[in-house]
Design a protein around this motif. Structure first.
Motif, PDB file in Angstrom:
ATOM      1  N   ARG A   1      73.756   7.400  46.559  1.00  0.00           N
ATOM      2  CA  ARG A   1      73.865   6.458  45.434  1.00  0.00           C
ATOM      3  C   ARG A   1      73.329   7.082  44.153  1.00  0.00           C
ATOM      4  O   ARG A   1      73.923   6.927  43.075  1.00  0.00           O
ATOM      5  CB  ARG A   1      73.104   5.165  45.737  1.00  0.00           C
ATOM      6  N   LEU A   2      72.207   7.772  44.245  1.00  0.00           N
ATOM      7  CA  LEU A   2      71.603   8.384  43.061  1.00  0.00           C
ATOM      8  C   LEU A   2      72.495   9.487  42.498  1.00  0.00           C
ATOM      9  O   LEU A   2      72.689   9.582  41.283  1.00  0.00           O
ATOM     10  CB  LEU A   2      70.210   8.916  43.380  1.00  0.00           C
ATOM     11  N   VAL A   3      73.048  10.314  43.374  1.00  0.00           N
ATOM     12  CA  VAL A   3      73.941  11.377  42.928  1.00  0.00           C
ATOM     13  C   VAL A   3      75.175  10.784  42.261  1.00  0.00           C
ATOM     14  O   VAL A   3      75.612  11.255  41.202  1.00  0.00           O
ATOM     15  CB  VAL A   3      74.315  12.303  44.111  1.00  0.00           C
ATOM     16  N   ALA A   4      75.738   9.745  42.851  1.00  0.00           N
ATOM     17  CA  ALA A   4      76.910   9.094  42.249  1.00  0.00           C
ATOM     18  C   ALA A   4      76.569   8.533  40.872  1.00  0.00           C
ATOM     19  O   ALA A   4      77.379   8.630  39.938  1.00  0.00           O
ATOM     20  CB  ALA A   4      77.430   7.984  43.165  1.00  0.00           C
TER      21      ALA A   4
ATOM     22  N   VAL B   1      75.074  18.881  32.450  1.00  0.00           N
ATOM     23  CA  VAL B   1      75.648  19.990  31.715  1.00  0.00           C
ATOM     24  C   VAL B   1      77.033  20.306  32.265  1.00  0.00           C
ATOM     25  O   VAL B   1      77.947  20.636  31.507  1.00  0.00           O
ATOM     26  CB  VAL B   1      74.732  21.236  31.804  1.00  0.00           C
ATOM     27  N   GLU B   2      77.160  20.214  33.585  1.00  0.00           N
ATOM     28  CA  GLU B   2      78.402  20.615  34.234  1.00  0.00           C
ATOM     29  C   GLU B   2      78.563  19.839  35.543  1.00  0.00           C
ATOM     30  O   GLU B   2      77.632  19.784  36.338  1.00  0.00           O
ATOM     31  CB  GLU B   2      78.326  22.119  34.522  1.00  0.00           C
ATOM     32  N   LEU B   3      79.726  19.258  35.740  1.00  0.00           N
ATOM     33  CA  LEU B   3      80.043  18.591  37.011  1.00  0.00           C
ATOM     34  C   LEU B   3      80.787  19.557  37.906  1.00  0.00           C
ATOM     35  O   LEU B   3      81.574  20.391  37.430  1.00  0.00           O
ATOM     36  CB  LEU B   3      80.906  17.352  36.795  1.00  0.00           C
ATOM     37  N   ARG B   4      80.534  19.446  39.190  1.00  0.00           N
ATOM     38  CA  ARG B   4      81.247  20.254  40.190  1.00  0.00           C
ATOM     39  C   ARG B   4      82.108  19.336  41.021  1.00  0.00           C
ATOM     40  O   ARG B   4      81.781  18.181  41.235  1.00  0.00           O
ATOM     41  CB  ARG B   4      80.236  20.948  41.113  1.00  0.00           C
ATOM     42  N   ASP B   5      83.205  19.878  41.564  1.00  0.00           N
ATOM     43  CA  ASP B   5      84.073  19.076  42.441  1.00  0.00           C
ATOM     44  C   ASP B   5      83.453  18.901  43.809  1.00  0.00           C
ATOM     45  O   ASP B   5      82.695  19.651  44.279  1.00  0.00           O
ATOM     46  CB  ASP B   5      85.435  19.760  42.600  1.00  0.00           C
TER      47      ASP B   5
ATOM     48  N   ALA C   1      76.277  21.547  45.986  1.00  0.00           N
ATOM     49  CA  ALA C   1      75.905  21.550  44.572  1.00  0.00           C
ATOM     50  C   ALA C   1      76.970  20.748  43.827  1.00  0.00           C
ATOM     51  O   ALA C   1      78.139  21.112  43.836  1.00  0.00           O
ATOM     52  CB  ALA C   1      75.843  22.974  44.053  1.00  0.00           C
ATOM     53  N   VAL C   2      76.559  19.629  43.209  1.00  0.00           N
ATOM     54  CA  VAL C   2      77.548  18.726  42.600  1.00  0.00           C
ATOM     55  C   VAL C   2      77.449  18.613  41.084  1.00  0.00           C
ATOM     56  O   VAL C   2      78.383  18.131  40.454  1.00  0.00           O
ATOM     57  CB  VAL C   2      77.490  17.321  43.246  1.00  0.00           C
ATOM     58  N   ALA C   3      76.336  19.040  40.494  1.00  0.00           N
ATOM     59  CA  ALA C   3      76.208  18.971  39.036  1.00  0.00           C
ATOM     60  C   ALA C   3      75.028  19.825  38.573  1.00  0.00           C
ATOM     61  O   ALA C   3      73.999  19.895  39.245  1.00  0.00           O
ATOM     62  CB  ALA C   3      76.001  17.535  38.572  1.00  0.00           C
ATOM     63  N   LEU C   4      75.218  20.454  37.441  1.00  0.00           N
ATOM     64  CA  LEU C   4      74.128  21.164  36.789  1.00  0.00           C
ATOM     65  C   LEU C   4      73.501  20.193  35.798  1.00  0.00           C
ATOM     66  O   LEU C   4      74.210  19.618  34.971  1.00  0.00           O
ATOM     67  CB  LEU C   4      74.658  22.404  36.073  1.00  0.00           C
ATOM     68  N   VAL C   5      72.192  19.994  35.887  1.00  0.00           N
ATOM     69  CA  VAL C   5      71.509  19.096  34.958  1.00  0.00           C
ATOM     70  C   VAL C   5      70.451  19.875  34.184  1.00  0.00           C
ATOM     71  O   VAL C   5      69.920  20.876  34.661  1.00  0.00           O
ATOM     72  CB  VAL C   5      70.865  17.883  35.686  1.00  0.00           C
TER      73      VAL C   5
END
Length: 141
Positions: A21-24, A137-141, A64-68
């Motif tokens: 939930r947090l990642v979403a 910064v960047e989303l990953r698929d 790895a789903v997003a760079l923050v």
């Protein structure tokens, strides 16, 4: 594109439904803040995040789903957390009291107490927390 091995992991909650939930919420843009216990950083021997730090958000499947990037970090008493921070956590809380109740439930859970090495750990108004604001910064698929 940044290599996920170039930056440390960014882990929210424990693997499972909460982390998912947090990642979403981060990926949707609803979650731009998070709060941790200063005692948790100390127990793990971790340094506090600093503005400009970049980390790779990891989901429950260890992808790895997003760079923050950290935008702001404040150490404050739990009783000083404000409504903006609580709402920006993106978990649907509409008041600081509601936010605090869900966070206390998590912080008083067996897994958190185990990480802290204190089976009776509890929070109060004076418990120090790390209030962090970040941006994707960047989303990953």
């Amino acid at each position: 594109m940044t290599n996920s091995e170039d930056v440390p992991p960014y882990l929210l909650g424990f693997p499972g439904p909460l982390r998912d939930r947090l990642v979403a919420a981060v990926r949707s843009g609803a979650k731009t803040t998070t709060t941790g216990l200063l005692a948790g950083y100390e127990a793990a021997g971790e340094t506090l995040p600093r503005p400009g730090d970049r980390r790779m958000l990891i989901d429950s499947a260890e992808r790895a789903v997003a760079l923050v990037e950290v935008v702001d970090v404040r150490v404050l008493r739990l009783g000083e957390v404000d409504l903006r921070h609580a709402v920006d956590e993106g978990e649907g809380d509409s008041s600081v009291a509601e936010w605090r109740a869900t966070h206390e439930e998590f912080w008083h859970s067996a897994p958190v107490r185990e990480e802290l090495g204190d089976p009776g750990f509890t929070v109060d108004e004076d418990t120090l927390v790390v209030a962090e604001r970040f941006r994707v910064v960047e989303l990953r698929d």
